[in-house]
Design a protein around this motif. Structure first.
Motif, PDB file in Angstrom:
ATOM      1  N   ALA A 111       0.833  -1.216   0.000  1.00  0.00           N
ATOM      2  CA  ALA A 111       0.000   0.000   0.000  1.00  0.00           C
ATOM      3  C   ALA A 111       0.862   1.258   0.000  1.00  0.00           C
ATOM      4  O   ALA A 111       0.446   2.313  -0.491  1.00  0.00           O
ATOM      5  N   SER A 112       2.084   1.147   0.540  1.00  0.00           N
ATOM      6  CA  SER A 112       2.945   2.334   0.628  1.00  0.00           C
ATOM      7  C   SER A 112       3.405   2.806  -0.763  1.00  0.00           C
ATOM      8  O   SER A 112       3.976   3.874  -0.896  1.00  0.00           O
ATOM      9  N   GLN A 113       3.126   1.998  -1.794  1.00  0.00           N
ATOM     10  CA  GLN A 113       3.412   2.487  -3.159  1.00  0.00           C
ATOM     11  C   GLN A 113       2.323   3.451  -3.623  1.00  0.00           C
ATOM     12  O   GLN A 113       2.494   4.166  -4.603  1.00  0.00           O
ATOM     13  N   ARG A 114       1.194   3.437  -2.908  1.00  0.00           N
ATOM     14  CA  ARG A 114       0.061   4.269  -3.343  1.00  0.00           C
ATOM     15  C   ARG A 114      -0.305   5.383  -2.356  1.00  0.00           C
ATOM     16  O   ARG A 114      -0.870   6.392  -2.747  1.00  0.00           O
ATOM     17  N   ILE A 115       0.002   5.191  -1.065  1.00  0.00           N
ATOM     18  CA  ILE A 115      -0.343   6.225  -0.063  1.00  0.00           C
ATOM     19  C   ILE A 115       0.845   6.428   0.897  1.00  0.00           C
ATOM     20  O   ILE A 115       1.649   5.515   1.084  1.00  0.00           O
ATOM     21  N   ARG A 229       2.048  14.208   1.924  1.00  0.00           N
ATOM     22  CA  ARG A 229       3.357  13.732   1.429  1.00  0.00           C
ATOM     23  C   ARG A 229       3.174  12.743   0.281  1.00  0.00           C
ATOM     24  O   ARG A 229       2.090  12.200   0.078  1.00  0.00           O
ATOM     25  N   ALA A 230       4.280  12.475  -0.411  1.00  0.00           N
ATOM     26  CA  ALA A 230       4.267  11.491  -1.500  1.00  0.00           C
ATOM     27  C   ALA A 230       4.032  10.102  -0.909  1.00  0.00           C
ATOM     28  O   ALA A 230       4.381   9.855   0.253  1.00  0.00           O
ATOM     29  N   PRO A 231       3.463   9.165  -1.696  1.00  0.00           N
ATOM     30  CA  PRO A 231       3.321   7.801  -1.206  1.00  0.00           C
ATOM     31  C   PRO A 231       4.673   7.251  -0.764  1.00  0.00           C
ATOM     32  O   PRO A 231       5.711   7.625  -1.310  1.00  0.00           O
ATOM     33  N   GLY A 232       4.662   6.374   0.225  1.00  0.00           N
ATOM     34  CA  GLY A 232       5.914   5.776   0.686  1.00  0.00           C
ATOM     35  C   GLY A 232       5.764   5.322   2.115  1.00  0.00           C
ATOM     36  O   GLY A 232       4.780   5.629   2.797  1.00  0.00           O
TER      37      GLY A 232
END
Ligand code: NAD
Length: 241
Positions: A111-115, A229-232
Motif C-alpha cells: 500500500a505504501s506504493q500508493r499512499i 506527502r508522497a506515497p511511501g
C-alpha cells in the motif's frame, strides 16, 4: 505545531473507544493543526456526535466523511479495513496497532506504493533513542547474552510486545541474538528492559512509559507531518523535525 493560518489536517481516529483512542481524541482537541472529523470503534457508539466529532461503528466505516489521515490504534482484525479505506480515499495512514500478521505487514508494504504510510510499534521519542542505543551496544558487545524483558497491563493481547520485537530487530542489526520474556501485570503502561550480560558484568537499558499520552502525542505529530506527502513508507524519525 503549525500556526493558526495553516489548514488543519483532517483526522479519522480508528479504535476511538479504546485507551489510545480516548487519549488521541482528548489531545487532538488541544491542537490547532489537526481536526478530528470521524471516530470509529468496533461496536455501535452510544452517541452519534460527541464534542462535535461524528462517531461510527466499524461496520459503517465507508460512510465516514472525507479525511486526510487515519490514525489507527485498534486490533489486528481492524487493520485490513482501515488500510483498504485509506487506499480507496487516497488518504495517509498512521498506525500503531501491534500484533499484525505477516500478510498484513506485506499488505502495508505494498500500500505504501500508493499512499503515505507510517507504522510504528512505539510512538515515543524515548524508545526511538533506546532503539539506537541497543544497536550500538549490540555492536560493541559481541558474544554477550542479550535479553529483552517487556511488562504491560493485563489487557494487552500480543506478546512479546511490538516494541520488544522492534528493539530485538535493532539488537539483531548490531549482531546480537535476543531472547524475549513478557510480563502482564496490573495497569503497567509499558516497560522495556534490554539487558546485555557477560560473566561478571551486566548492562541494563530501560525505558518506562508512565502515561500513554506520549504515544498519542507522537501519533498526532506524525499525522500532521504525513498529510500531503508522497506515497511511501515513513519512519517516526523522518517526521520528528
Ligand atoms: P483497546 O483494547 O483499549 O482499544 C482497542 C480499540 O480498537 C477499541 O476502540 C475497539 O472498539 C477498536 N477495535 C477493535 N476491533 C476493531 C475492529 N475490528 N474494527 C475497528 N475497531 C476495532 O486497546 P489500546 O490499549 O487502545 O491499544 C490499541 C492498539 O494500539 C494495540 O494493538 C496496542 O498494542 C497498540 N499500542 C501501540 C502503541 C504504539 O506506540 N505503537 C502504544 C500503545 C498501544
Amino acid at each position: 505545531m503549525s500556526d493558526h493560518t495553516s489548514p488543519q489536517t483532517r483526522i479519522l481516529v480508528h479504535g476511538a473507544s479504546g485507551r489510545m483512542g480516548q487519549a488521541l481524541l482528548r489531545l487532538a482537541s488541544e491542537r490547532n493543526d489537526v481536526v478530528v472529523v470521524a471516530a470509529v470503534q468496533r461496536s455501535q457508539p452510544a452517541q452519534r456526535v460527541v464534542d462535535g466529532v461524528a462517531h461510527f461503528a466499524a461496520s459503517e466505516l465507508h460512510g465516514a466523511p472525507a479525511f486526510d489521515v487515519a490514525i489507527d490504534f485498534s486490533l489486528p482484525q481492524g487493520f485490513d479495513p482501515i488500510l483498504a479505506l485509506c487506499e480507496e480515499r487516497g488518504a495517509a495512514l498512521v498506525s500503531g496497532t501491534t500484533g499484525l500478521e505477516a500478510p498484513q505487514l506485506s499488505a502495508l508494504e505494498s500500500a505504501s506504493q500508493r499512499i503515505p504510510l507510517l507504522w510504528a510499534a512505539n510512538f515515543s521519542l524515548g524508545v526511538a533513542i533506546l532503539s539506537e542505543l541497543v544497536e550500538r551496544a549490540a555492536q560493541a558487545l559481541p558474544g554477550w547474552d542479550c535479553d529483552i524483558v517487556e511488562s504491560h497491563h493485563v489487557h494487552k493481547k500480543d506478546a512479546p510486545s511490538g516494541t520488544a520485537l522492534a528493539l530485538g530487530a535493532s539488537a539483531v542489526l548490531g549482531g546480537a541474538s535476543p531472547r524475549y520474556a513478557s510480563l502482564r501485570a496490573g495497569d503497567i503502561v509499558g516497560e522495556h528492559l534490554v539487558q546485555f550480560t557477560a560473566p561478571g558484568e551486566r548492562i541494563e537499558l530501560v525505558h518506562r512509559a508512565t502515561n500513554r499520552d506520549i504515544f498519542a502525542r507522537g501519533a498526532l505529530h506524525a499525522a500532521a507531518k504525513l498529510a500531503g506527502r508522497a506515497p511511501g513508507r515513513y519512519r517516526l524519525r523522518d517526521l520528528l523535525a
